[in-house]
Design a protein around this motif. Structure first.
Motif, PDB file in Angstrom:
ATOM      1  N   THR A  43      52.382  41.794  40.998  1.00  0.00           N
ATOM      2  CA  THR A  43      51.590  40.631  41.406  1.00  0.00           C
ATOM      3  C   THR A  43      50.209  40.633  40.767  1.00  0.00           C
ATOM      4  O   THR A  43      49.466  39.676  40.908  1.00  0.00           O
ATOM      5  N   ALA A  44      49.862  41.719  40.090  1.00  0.00           N
ATOM      6  CA  ALA A  44      48.545  41.807  39.459  1.00  0.00           C
ATOM      7  C   ALA A  44      48.578  42.918  38.424  1.00  0.00           C
ATOM      8  O   ALA A  44      49.422  43.830  38.488  1.00  0.00           O
ATOM      9  N   GLY A  45      47.630  42.865  37.508  1.00  0.00           N
ATOM     10  CA  GLY A  45      47.579  43.861  36.450  1.00  0.00           C
ATOM     11  C   GLY A  45      47.307  45.265  36.973  1.00  0.00           C
ATOM     12  O   GLY A  45      47.649  46.253  36.321  1.00  0.00           O
ATOM     13  N   MET A  46      46.693  45.346  38.163  1.00  0.00           N
ATOM     14  CA  MET A  46      46.352  46.672  38.682  1.00  0.00           C
ATOM     15  C   MET A  46      47.577  47.439  39.193  1.00  0.00           C
ATOM     16  O   MET A  46      47.527  48.646  39.399  1.00  0.00           O
ATOM     17  N   HIS A  47      48.660  46.695  39.401  1.00  0.00           N
ATOM     18  CA  HIS A  47      49.825  47.290  40.016  1.00  0.00           C
ATOM     19  C   HIS A  47      50.292  48.596  39.380  1.00  0.00           C
ATOM     20  O   HIS A  47      50.403  49.628  40.043  1.00  0.00           O
ATOM     21  N   LEU A  71      53.966  37.672  39.129  1.00  0.00           N
ATOM     22  CA  LEU A  71      54.666  36.700  39.959  1.00  0.00           C
ATOM     23  C   LEU A  71      54.254  36.890  41.411  1.00  0.00           C
ATOM     24  O   LEU A  71      54.274  37.999  41.929  1.00  0.00           O
ATOM     25  N   ARG A  72      53.854  35.777  42.019  1.00  0.00           N
ATOM     26  CA  ARG A  72      53.459  35.808  43.432  1.00  0.00           C
ATOM     27  C   ARG A  72      54.157  34.681  44.158  1.00  0.00           C
ATOM     28  O   ARG A  72      54.210  33.570  43.647  1.00  0.00           O
ATOM     29  N   THR A  73      54.654  34.995  45.324  1.00  0.00           N
ATOM     30  CA  THR A  73      55.290  33.911  46.082  1.00  0.00           C
ATOM     31  C   THR A  73      54.430  33.454  47.257  1.00  0.00           C
ATOM     32  O   THR A  73      54.771  32.495  47.932  1.00  0.00           O
ATOM     33  N   GLU A  89      50.024  34.387  33.853  1.00  0.00           N
ATOM     34  CA  GLU A  89      49.563  35.514  33.039  1.00  0.00           C
ATOM     35  C   GLU A  89      48.150  35.872  33.487  1.00  0.00           C
ATOM     36  O   GLU A  89      47.303  34.994  33.644  1.00  0.00           O
ATOM     37  N   MET A  90      47.929  37.156  33.666  1.00  0.00           N
ATOM     38  CA  MET A  90      46.616  37.608  34.142  1.00  0.00           C
ATOM     39  C   MET A  90      45.949  38.490  33.094  1.00  0.00           C
ATOM     40  O   MET A  90      46.563  39.412  32.546  1.00  0.00           O
ATOM     41  N   LEU A  91      44.699  38.171  32.829  1.00  0.00           N
ATOM     42  CA  LEU A  91      43.889  39.042  31.987  1.00  0.00           C
ATOM     43  C   LEU A  91      43.173  40.012  32.919  1.00  0.00           C
ATOM     44  O   LEU A  91      42.691  39.593  33.979  1.00  0.00           O
ATOM     45  N   TRP A 163      38.286  40.132  49.752  1.00  0.00           N
ATOM     46  CA  TRP A 163      38.734  41.522  49.784  1.00  0.00           C
ATOM     47  C   TRP A 163      40.050  41.540  49.066  1.00  0.00           C
ATOM     48  O   TRP A 163      40.865  40.642  49.277  1.00  0.00           O
ATOM     49  N   TRP A 164      40.264  42.516  48.211  1.00  0.00           N
ATOM     50  CA  TRP A 164      41.558  42.523  47.522  1.00  0.00           C
ATOM     51  C   TRP A 164      42.277  43.846  47.718  1.00  0.00           C
ATOM     52  O   TRP A 164      41.696  44.904  47.602  1.00  0.00           O
ATOM     53  N   GLY A 165      43.567  43.714  47.989  1.00  0.00           N
ATOM     54  CA  GLY A 165      44.426  44.874  48.104  1.00  0.00           C
ATOM     55  C   GLY A 165      44.469  45.418  49.527  1.00  0.00           C
ATOM     56  O   GLY A 165      43.803  44.894  50.410  1.00  0.00           O
ATOM     57  N   TRP A 205      38.182  33.934  38.204  1.00  0.00           N
ATOM     58  CA  TRP A 205      38.111  35.375  37.928  1.00  0.00           C
ATOM     59  C   TRP A 205      37.747  36.105  39.213  1.00  0.00           C
ATOM     60  O   TRP A 205      36.961  35.609  40.020  1.00  0.00           O
ATOM     61  N   ASN A 206      38.323  37.269  39.316  1.00  0.00           N
ATOM     62  CA  ASN A 206      38.091  38.082  40.501  1.00  0.00           C
ATOM     63  C   ASN A 206      37.725  39.499  40.064  1.00  0.00           C
ATOM     64  O   ASN A 206      38.509  40.148  39.375  1.00  0.00           O
ATOM     65  N   ASP A 207      36.538  39.958  40.447  1.00  0.00           N
ATOM     66  CA  ASP A 207      36.153  41.352  40.186  1.00  0.00           C
ATOM     67  C   ASP A 207      36.279  42.115  41.510  1.00  0.00           C
ATOM     68  O   ASP A 207      35.547  41.821  42.469  1.00  0.00           O
ATOM     69  N   VAL A 208      37.182  43.065  41.521  1.00  0.00           N
ATOM     70  CA  VAL A 208      37.393  43.838  42.752  1.00  0.00           C
ATOM     71  C   VAL A 208      36.725  45.196  42.601  1.00  0.00           C
ATOM     72  O   VAL A 208      36.899  45.865  41.577  1.00  0.00           O
ATOM     73  N   PHE A 209      35.990  45.563  43.634  1.00  0.00           N
ATOM     74  CA  PHE A 209      35.331  46.867  43.618  1.00  0.00           C
ATOM     75  C   PHE A 209      36.152  47.820  44.467  1.00  0.00           C
ATOM     76  O   PHE A 209      35.984  47.912  45.676  1.00  0.00           O
ATOM     77  N   VAL A 228      36.752  49.552  39.145  1.00  0.00           N
ATOM     78  CA  VAL A 228      36.686  48.097  39.050  1.00  0.00           C
ATOM     79  C   VAL A 228      38.043  47.609  38.582  1.00  0.00           C
ATOM     80  O   VAL A 228      38.628  48.183  37.649  1.00  0.00           O
ATOM     81  N   ASP A 229      38.519  46.570  39.235  1.00  0.00           N
ATOM     82  CA  ASP A 229      39.796  45.949  38.855  1.00  0.00           C
ATOM     83  C   ASP A 229      39.545  44.453  38.776  1.00  0.00           C
ATOM     84  O   ASP A 229      39.101  43.859  39.756  1.00  0.00           O
ATOM     85  N   THR A 230      39.745  43.857  37.630  1.00  0.00           N
ATOM     86  CA  THR A 230      39.475  42.422  37.571  1.00  0.00           C
ATOM     87  C   THR A 230      40.708  41.645  37.151  1.00  0.00           C
ATOM     88  O   THR A 230      41.632  42.191  36.547  1.00  0.00           O
ATOM     89  N   GLY A 231      40.710  40.371  37.477  1.00  0.00           N
ATOM     90  CA  GLY A 231      41.841  39.520  37.119  1.00  0.00           C
ATOM     91  C   GLY A 231      41.383  38.108  36.828  1.00  0.00           C
ATOM     92  O   GLY A 231      40.623  37.511  37.600  1.00  0.00           O
ATOM     93  N   LEU A 232      41.841  37.589  35.692  1.00  0.00           N
ATOM     94  CA  LEU A 232      41.438  36.257  35.245  1.00  0.00           C
ATOM     95  C   LEU A 232      42.723  35.505  34.879  1.00  0.00           C
ATOM     96  O   LEU A 232      43.522  35.997  34.086  1.00  0.00           O
TER      97      LEU A 232
HETATM   98  N1  SER Z   1      43.854  42.554  41.617  1.00  0.00           N
HETATM   99  C1  SER Z   1      42.937  41.463  41.669  1.00  0.00           C
HETATM  100  C2  SER Z   1      43.619  40.120  41.831  1.00  0.00           C
HETATM  101  O1  SER Z   1      44.790  40.058  41.701  1.00  0.00           O
HETATM  102  C3  SER Z   1      42.127  41.431  40.430  1.00  0.00           C
HETATM  103  O2  SER Z   1      43.000  41.413  39.361  1.00  0.00           O
HETATM  104  O3  SER Z   1      42.965  39.157  42.068  1.00  0.00           O
END
Ligand code: SER
Length: 605
Positions: A43-47, A71-73, A89-91, A163-165, A205-209, A228-232
């Protein structure tokens, strides 16, 4: 000035920028997470980076960047608006215990304003407002202020928004700061702000700390390293840069959308978007060699395909269309995703098979659903559609419950399916299927004493009488017979009136006085249905079924046994009518011995 660029150019520019800032580009993971049964999809690049966020050294170092298909439902109901998608697609760029808030925010700001040319005055920011688990993020807010974002464009929101995650139940997580682009339309009201559903502000864009690890008992423990985990989102940012009002008008979707429009005779915007999103997502899932099925990931895929097909119908697409649209997706994305081309045959064959399968029942199911809806009216207040009926549509026509709910809401806004009852029916069905062959032919009446046999016949009479008095929508939901009484659950949205109860009793008693013969024939289930026999729980029966006819009054598929003539029953009496569950009523009834003077006293068996 915004720099106009395609999605592909955006991806390249992003990677290039972060590589120039000493990040290493890492490869993409599959949409189906490896070694992680706790989540269905990536669901995210950090996975795939969880072990490294938890402290494991990454072979490529502490600064990473990539593009990741996701992919997110959870946003599936929003798909059809300007910006929500299931597949996207997530950067992402990551710091594994390297830079933290200050550099992360500066990098985001620099890329957005200097490399994409986004106007700083159109950027709005949210930060975490603080709660018992973590303090308000004034540090992030101050960094934004130092970059020139004014106070009024910084909003403090709760955990739900900022808050993410963790991605599953446990793991790395933390407060985030989100960047929104103001598309320039007027605010929807005085409280319009980032995260408002009106989509004046599009989250880009989301910057997660990531400084916490959520444990199984719900505690947030500080992580060994601050990450740091970000997603664009590629599609959203492309829409912003190309000044398109929706992601569907970017070049990423345009060929898919126009192929759908060409087939449609009634091009409703929302349906077209849903089809485009869902078939793009399905193509990517199929490319992972995942076939549609009734469980877990395969079921999500099935839902996506079936929902697209249903929307295809509503925009007037007659022919099979899922494979041709999937072929467009493959062609558009194969350059970036060679595995789409490699698996093209599988993708097209599976999606076509699924379309054929679903179309066999779709029309019939939709017709029956329309008929059923006539029994519900918004005047009754909020309509709760019985879960057992939703299960019936699932089982008989292959309608995923979400699809039935969507159809319901299109006709009756605000209506809902009793999901608990649906789950119960589903579970019952599962157990029934598991129970094995010996159960299949029992037909529901294991205890065939004389008294229960009579009550069983009375149950058939009651069922038919209810249909006569209340209408054909009445269907058996459950039956339980003891030697003393019958208990019958059936679908009906309202309490029965005294008059209806009296009429049902009268009809049953008339058939008793008419001394109707009961005859049994053995035939196939299809033939029984063709003859108009009531046939419930069709899968419970074998190939051949017994059909019990009571004169011309009732015909029902049933294992038996029954008495040979209604004259053997005695006087039928309803002793209670009550609610059983949402949309289901329950009747208890008895057979009383007739008094001595009664001419039609049954002979003893
Ligand atoms: N994991 C965060 C999100 O999905 C940043 O990528 O928003």
């Amino acid at each position: 000035m915004k720099v106009r660029m395609t999605g592909r150019e955006l991806k390249a520019r992003y990677i290039e920028f972060f590589v120039s800032k000493n990040h290493k580009e890492i490869g993409q993971a599959s949409l189906i997470p490896e070694h992680d049964p706790s989540v269905l999809f990536t669901t995210a690049g950090m996975h795939p980076l969880v072990p490294y966020l938890l402290g494991e050294p990454h072979p490529q170092g502490r600064r990473l960047v990539n593009v990741q298909r996701c992919l997110r439902t959870d946003d599936i109901d929003e798909v059809g608006d300007e910006a929500h998608l299931t597949f996207f697609e997530m950067l992402g760029n990551w710091s594994l215990g390297d830079y933290f808030k200050e550099e992360a925010i500066q990098l985001s700001y620099e890329f957005l304003t200097e490399h994409l040319g986004i106007e700083p005055e159109r950027l709005w920011i949210t930060v975490f407002a603080g709660d018992d688990d973590a303090p308000r993020d004034d540090v992030a807010a101050n960094i934004w202020k130092s970059l020139g974002i004014s106070d009024q464009r910084i909003h403090y929101l709760s955990k739900k928004e900022n808050w993410w995650g963790p991605a599953g139940q446990t793991g790395p997580c933390g407060p985030d700061t989100e960047m929104f682009y103001d598309v320039g339309k007027p605010p929807c009201g005085p409280d319009c702000r980032p995260a408002c559903p009106c989509q004046k502000f599009v989250e880009i864009w989301n910057d997660v700390f990531m400084e916490y690890n959520k444990t199984a008992d719900g505690c947030y423990l500080p992580l060994r390293q601050k990450n740091v985990d970000t997603g664009l989102g590629v599609e959203r940012v492309a829409a912003v840069l190309q000044e398109r009002p929706t992601v569907f008008e970017t070049e990423l979707f345009a060929p898919i959308v126009s192929a759908i429009k060409e087939l449609s005779t009634n091009p409703l915007e929302r349906s077209i978007r849903i089809i485009a999103d869902h078939l793009r997502a399905s193509t990517f899932l199929l490319a992972e060699k995942l076939p549609p099925s009734n469980v877990e990931r395969g079921y999500v895929l099935r839902r996506l395909i079936r929902r697209a097909i249903r929307h295809g119908r509503s925009i007037g697409i007659e022919e099979d269309f899922t494979a041709p649209i999937a072929a467009v997706v493959v062609a558009e994305y194969a350059e970036d995703y060679p595995h789409l081309a490699e698996n093209r045959d599988f993708i097209l064959a599976e999606i076509q098979k699924e379309e054929r399968r679903f179309k066999e029942t779709l029309q019939k199911g939709m017709r029956e659903f329309e008929r059923e809806l006539q029994n519900y009216s918004p005047r009754q207040g909020q309509v709760v559609f019985p879960g057992e009926r939703a299960f019936y549509f699932y089982e008989t026509f292959g309608f995923p419950v979400e699809l039935t709910e969507e159809m319901l809401r299109e006709r009756l806004p605000g209506a809902a399916i009793d999901r608990q009852a649906f789950e119960k029916a589903y579970e019952r069905h599962r157990q029934m299927s598991r129970a094995g062959a010996e159960q299949k032919f029992r037909g529901g009446l294991a205890d065939a004493t004389e008294k229960t046999t009579r009550l069983h016949t009375a149950t058939h009479l009651l069922h038919q009488a209810l249909r006569t008095v209340l209408s054909q929508h009445v269907e058996q939901r459950g039956s339980n017979i003891t030697p003393d009484r019958l208990r019958f659950d059936f679908s009906h949205p309202a309490k029965m009136t005294a008059d209806e109860i009296a009429r049902v009793e009268r009809i049953v008693n008339e058939t008793i006085t008419e001394a109707l013969p009961i005859e049994v024939t053995i035939t196939t289930l299809d033939e029984a249905k063709r003859q108009g026999a009531i046939a419930l729980f069709a899968d419970k029966y074998g190939d051949n079924v017994k059909v019990y006819a009571i004169g011309d009054f009732s015909k029902e598929v049933c294992g038996g046994p029954h008495v040979s003539n209604t004259s053997k029953l005695g006087r039928f009496k309803i002793i209670k009518e009550e609610a059983c569950s949402a949309g289901v009523r329950r009747i208890r009834a008895v057979l009383e011995e007739m008094d001595e003077t009664d001419q039609t006293r049954p002979e003893t068996q």
